[in-house]
Design an enzyme around this catalytic site. Structure first.
Site, short mmCIF file in Angstrom:
data_model
loop_
_atom_site.label_atom_id
_atom_site.label_comp_id
_atom_site.label_asym_id
_atom_site.label_seq_id
_atom_site.Cartn_x
_atom_site.Cartn_y
_atom_site.Cartn_z
N HIS A 57 -1.84 4.95 6.26
CA HIS A 57 -1.51 6.35 6.76
C HIS A 57 -2.69 6.57 8.25
O HIS A 57 -2.93 7.77 8.44
CB HIS A 57 -2.15 6.65 5.46
CG HIS A 57 -1.32 6.81 4.35
ND1 HIS A 57 -0.47 6.61 4.36
CD2 HIS A 57 -1.88 6.29 2.65
CE1 HIS A 57 0.47 6.61 3.15
NE2 HIS A 57 -0.58 6.09 2.63
N HIS A 219 4.61 6.63 0.94
CA HIS A 219 4.81 5.38 0.69
C HIS A 219 5.67 4.23 0.92
O HIS A 219 6.05 3.55 -0.02
CB HIS A 219 3.76 4.87 -0.60
CG HIS A 219 2.85 5.89 -0.96
ND1 HIS A 219 2.45 6.87 -1.15
CD2 HIS A 219 1.58 5.86 -0.18
CE1 HIS A 219 1.42 7.26 -1.37
NE2 HIS A 219 0.77 6.48 -0.21
#
Lengths: 357, 210
Positions: A57, A219
């Site tokens: 991320h 995700h």
């Protein structure tokens, strides 16, 4: 799969090594267990703010370590929660005597590992608190699911809480601010492509050339619905509506009681945005979408907000909470007040976010 | 009666069983989760096997606690803290024990499952490992009260765990990443309930081998 990697097993390690070499004035990296921490830690008398989660991320969370934001960040494997030993060792490294605040994105793995770490740190005599970030309006219900996921609001909360910690807010007051900022923030994300996790070697899901996925997490998990591709303006309208028309949201969170040494449950309800609210608008790239397209989204978002009586008083535009190479974006609107704005504007000096210094 | 060496043997056998079932558990997880349960459990128990020789001659409580700490720091995801807490709590209930009578064996599993409940807050029917553990504990308790010997009582417990595991198939998940799938989680067996069943079944097989 075509990626700039040497070996799949080394992806996280080499990224951390690169960060340490690039920013020695701001951060240090500890290996085994892995965590990134402020070069000048521990800062005496200041609550240490720690976050973490799966890698993939970036720049969140390691890129937000430094003055005015996080004291430490614990990276797990790609999209896998870090483990309590990382969070606990990081807490011992950066605790300046005023306690530790864990900011935890609401995913079952992250929550359980951070709760275990909080118990370990408390047993060592560190005053701790753990505040959940759960802002993803794509998840409607908290009774029959694990609740809203932690997404874009995380970046804003880390900045605001980091600023207040720098101003020497004590742990209880800082926790109140973190809880409030989370409850003021709401987000929605879309994907134009899947991402590819290095260890998997292939895209996580299939998306047709003329489709987009609405209500995604970070995700590569499935979204709420799949649609035929639309224009930037039409997609922005759908996203803004998901946030602005979202009703009240109630969930039960667990927070640590430092007096009894136990978890206590709190039922929290946050209110919808309403005309007259001042907001921070955050338009984020999931990694593969260029900044030029984010501005096209922001342009329409500003128009919609104006029409709804929402006053954008600050903005953030760029890739800050990404999902590897996924094309797509997210929008976060956070209601503000004087306290939140003060610490949003406070100086910050990290590899990923820097102003006022 | 269960000896310290049998507990060590159980953990060694379990590491083998989890290695053999790595892809099976991961496949179950890819249907409703994030496709890493088998990989994570295998990595964790490999670490446990590395640690075991250094504590194998202490006591059962310490062996189980060390297993728990090792799992907590190596598994990640949700199963790391859940299984880690299971072994930590069962170890704390059996401090300084060199062998276990039937009451101790129940105590070990009950304390461990209490740890899972405190950590994950599951209720029956959420489609989690608790759906295997809860009936298994009940069966063990009833069989022990009935005067069954250790093996017979554990056999009944394993059968109940297997049924509990299979009962997760029609359930809609209300915990963990699977819960976001809503109705799409129906029709899949829960990976955590499956690894829990394997854990108990391996304990029975270890004790039967003596």
């Amino acid at each position: 799969m075509k990626k700039l990697i040497n070996a799949i097993d080394d992806v996280v390690k080499e990224q951390l090594e690169g960060m340490a070499v690039a920013h020695p004035d701001l951060i240090k990296v500890h290996f085994e267990p892995n965590f990134v921490y402020r070069a000048d830690a521990p800062v005496s008398g200041k609550v240490a703010v720690i976050s973490g989660g799966g890698s993939g991320h970036e720049p969140m969370h390691g890129g937000f370590v430094g003055m005015g934001m996080l004291d430490a960040a614990c990276p797990g494997e790609v999209f896998t929660s870090p483990t309590p030993d990382q969070m606990y060792e990081a807490a011992k490294m950066v605790d300046g005597g005023a306690g530790v605040l864990y900011l935890v994105k609401n995913y079952t793995g992250d929550v359980l590992n951070f709760e275990t770490a909080a118990e370990l740190a408390f047993a060592e005599g560190v005053k701790v608190q753990s505040i959940l970030i759960d802002d993803d309006t794509a998840v409607k219900d908290s009774l029959y699911t694990a609740g809203r996921r932690g997404v874009g609001t995380t970046v804003l909360v880390e900045k605001i809480v980091g600023g207040a910690a720098e101003a020497k807010y004590p742990l209880d007051k800082l926790s109140d601010l973190a809880r409030k900022a989370n409850m003021y923030g709401r987000s929605i994300g879309i994907a134009l492509t899947s991402c590819t996790v290095p260890a998997a070697g292939k895209p996580t899901f299939d998306l047709g050339p003329n489709e987009f996925e609405f209500g995604i997490g970070i995700h590569g998990e499935p979204g709420r619905e799949r649609f035929d591709m639309k224009t930037a303006d039409e997609i922005t309208e759908m996203m803004a509506a998901a946030i602005i028309d979202d009703g009240p949201y109630t969930r039960t969170v667990r927070e640590w009681d430092n007096d009894s040494g136990e978890w206590v449950e709190k039922k929290l309800t946050d209110d919808p945005l309403k005309s007259g609210d001042e907001v921070i608008a955050f338009v984020n790239s999931m990694g593969g979408t260029p900044v030029s397209e984010l501005y096209a989204i922001y342009r329409k978002l500003a128009e919609i907000c104006k029409g709804k009586g929402l006053k954008i008083v600050r903005n953030l535009i760029g890739p800050y909470i990404t999902s590897l190479d996924m094309a797509g974006c997210s929008i976060t609107l956070m209601k503000t007040d004087a306290e939140i704005l003060k610490f949003w504007d406070a100086p910050v000096k990290t590899p990923g976010l820097r102003w006022g210094v | 009666m269960v000896t310290r060496d049998q507990i060590v043997q159980w953990l060694n056998n379990l590491a083998e069983v989890l290695a053999e079932n790595k892809e099976y558990l991961t496949d179950l997880d890819s249907a409703i989760g994030d496709a890493d349960h088998g990989i994570n459990m295998n990595r964790g128990f490999k670490k446990v096997i590395e640690k075991l020789p250094s504590v194998a001659d202490t006591d059962i409580g310490n062996i189980l606690k060390t297993t728990g700490m090792t799992l907590i720091s190596s598994v990640g995801g949700a199963s790391g803290p859940l299984y880690g807490t299971f072994f930590m709590r069962s170890g704390m209930a059996l401090q300084a024990k060199q062998e276990l009578d039937d009451g101790d064996l129940y105590q070990m599993l009950e304390s461990g499952v209490e740890g899972i409940v405190q950590r994950g807050r599951p209720v029956l029917g959420d489609k989690t490992m608790f759906d295997a553990w809860s009936p298994a504990l009940e069966a063990l308790k009833a069989a022990t009260a009935n005067g069954d010997n250790t093996i017979t009582a554990l056999e009944k417990s394993v059968m109940a765990a297997e049924q509990g595991m299979k009962d997760t198939i029609p359930m809609q998940a209300r915990k963990g990443r699977a819960s976001y799938l809503g109705e799409r989680s129906i029709g899949h067996q829960d990976p955590g309930a499956t690894s829990s069943y394997l854990m108990l079944k391996t304990l029975l097989e270890t004790l039967q081998a003596e």
